[in-house]
Structures are given as structure tokens and as C-alpha cells.
Design an enzyme around this catalytic site. Sequence first.
Site, PDB file in Angstrom:
ATOM      1  N   CYS A  21      -1.924  -2.251 -12.494  1.00  0.00           N
ATOM      2  CA  CYS A  21      -1.372  -2.732 -11.219  1.00  0.00           C
ATOM      3  C   CYS A  21      -1.458  -1.623 -10.174  1.00  0.00           C
ATOM      4  O   CYS A  21      -0.887  -0.552 -10.369  1.00  0.00           O
ATOM      5  CB  CYS A  21       0.077  -3.171 -11.355  1.00  0.00           C
ATOM      6  SG  CYS A  21       0.734  -3.653  -9.738  1.00  0.00           S
ATOM      7  N   LYS A  35       1.563 -14.646 -14.629  1.00  0.00           N
ATOM      8  CA  LYS A  35       1.703 -13.458 -13.779  1.00  0.00           C
ATOM      9  C   LYS A  35       2.145 -12.283 -14.663  1.00  0.00           C
ATOM     10  O   LYS A  35       2.905 -12.471 -15.624  1.00  0.00           O
ATOM     11  CB  LYS A  35       2.759 -13.742 -12.708  1.00  0.00           C
ATOM     12  CG  LYS A  35       3.147 -12.556 -11.852  1.00  0.00           C
ATOM     13  CD  LYS A  35       2.023 -12.089 -10.962  1.00  0.00           C
ATOM     14  CE  LYS A  35       2.405 -10.843 -10.153  1.00  0.00           C
ATOM     15  NZ  LYS A  35       1.230 -10.291  -9.447  1.00  0.00           N
TER      16      LYS A  35
END
Length: 308
Positions: free
Chosen positions: A127, A44
Site C-alpha cells: 500500500c 478491499k
Amino acid sequence: MDLSITIAGVRFPSCIMNASGALCVTREELLALGRSHIGAIVTKSMTVEPRDGNPEPRYYGFPGGSINSMGLPNLGYKAYAALIPELKAMGNPVIASVAGLCEDDFLTIAATINAAKPDLIEVNLSCPNIPGKPQIGYDAEASERLLKRVRKVITVPMGVKLPPYFDPAHHTIMGDVIGRCGVDFLNLINSVGNGLVVDPDREEAVIKPKGGFGGLGGTIIKPVALANVRAFWKIFEGRIPIIGTGGVVNGVDAFEHVLCGASAVQIGTVLVEEGLGVFARLEGELVAQLRKKGYTKLEDFRGKLKEL
Ligand code: DHB
């Protein structure tokens, strides 16, 4: 049939791996990935502090794709740095995905993670889900400044995960930036940011954060992903290896990514929807596709998409 590949001198036993975000936040998830039929373990995207992420519901799968606004839930970089040796010992390459809430965070994380010696580091410039934080990858100057700084502290192969671009002018500008920053590989694409999926019966958005806006993944984004793989493959004439991410749910999708220039593919939505068994299915389907075409290895057709 040999589906192994090499990126920046690192050998991957298979060309199929998880996309960052999918089943790769906790130690248990990462170890389970390591025991699966994968080409690499991707972590992640990590931040300096551990994060719970955005309020739930924050992921929604539907026929054709998914929308998410996870908000970078992760254990914090120190925990991933400590885990890297254990993950590497499982025998497959480890790609550490580095994010941050500001430029200096990337530097802090990159230095410590680099010292833990993952096989590769992926710098996530894309992101889309932190309220009030634009995607760095949509700011060419900020991207260049950041990449030049992190490149100085990263000694393992460094890749960049980019958001999708929708205009050749943007491919050109970012290609120039990438070419000046010592980038060893590209990962294309991150989710198509800030879509909105609506439930017409309930007259509601399907996820809670940001009024329902979130990153799109899965089959619906495949043409966008293929276009970005193809555009950057052409800009660098194949000299910078590309991981193709976006819309791979079967072996033929993986084949299409490689035809457009990808060396490997990552899976997000289909991994979340189907679980770890998906790796063996995709590998079998990709092998079947190669056999059908009379190919024996990925190099036989990588980047060789015909143009009419
Ligand atoms: C998240 C989503 C992304 O697409 C990404 O690149 C990083 C983080 C998230 O919401 O956690």
C-alpha cells in the site's frame, strides 16, 4: 471456450476478477461483485480498525489511467471475517486481502481471517498511500520477516501482492525472499506508487492527500505490470502461479498478461470507470482473441511470450 483456471488447487470459473480496492469495500459492493460475471470476489485490503481513509478527492480517472490515494478505507477485519461465509455461499472463490499498519496487525488479521476460511488470502505488501508508512515490499528483510510470520498462521493458500520493481536486481532479491516463505501465488502489481497528476488549468494536483501524490493504475502502467509478471514467471519457471494486475482494460491486455505468464488477471481502474458490466465485455474480448489465434484454452499460450 473455457476461461476457468486453477490457482493453488482452487478452481476459478473465469480468469478475470476485481483488483483489491475496486468496488469491494462495503458489504453491498462485495455482494454486487458476487452477482457479476466474475472469477472471484477480492476484498478491499483490511486493517485492524475500520477506517474512513484519506480526505477527498482521493481518486481521479483520466484518459490512460488513474491516480488514487484512498488511505485504506475499509470496514475492519472483523466485519470482513463475518462476511466471508456469505460471500463464499455465492459460489465463487473469495480472496481476502490482508494489510495492516504494522507487522503485528498483519498477524492479528491473518489469524482471524484464516479462521473464516476464505478460499485464498492475499497479503498486501504494497500500500503506497499511508502517510509516513513506506511500502513493506520495498524492504526485502521486512518482507521476509513478515511473510514467515504470517505463513505460520495461514492454512489456506497464501499469496503476496507486490509493488512494481524497476530493476532486475530487485526482482532477484524478492524472488529469493518469496522462494523462502512458502508463497502459493503472486499478485503483480500493485499501483505504481507516488505518481503526481497535475491539472494545468487549475494549476493544482488532482487529488488531495499527500500533496497530490498517489498510486497510478490503468493503461499507463501496463508495461510495468507485464515486465513484473514476466520477471517473476521466469524466476520461478512458472512454478508459482501469478495473478497479473495492471493496465487490463480490454481482452487483448488480458491476453498479453497470460502470454507473459499470468494465470488470471485483476482489474482496478477499468472496473471503477466502467462498472460491473466490464467483466462480461472483457471475457467476450478475451474469447474473441483466443479464437482469432486458434487457441482453445489459456494453457495453450501461458508464459509463451517469444523473445527476439
Ligand atoms: C490503498 C492503495 C493500495 O494500492 C493498496 O495496495 C492498499 C490500499 C489505499 O490507498 O487504500
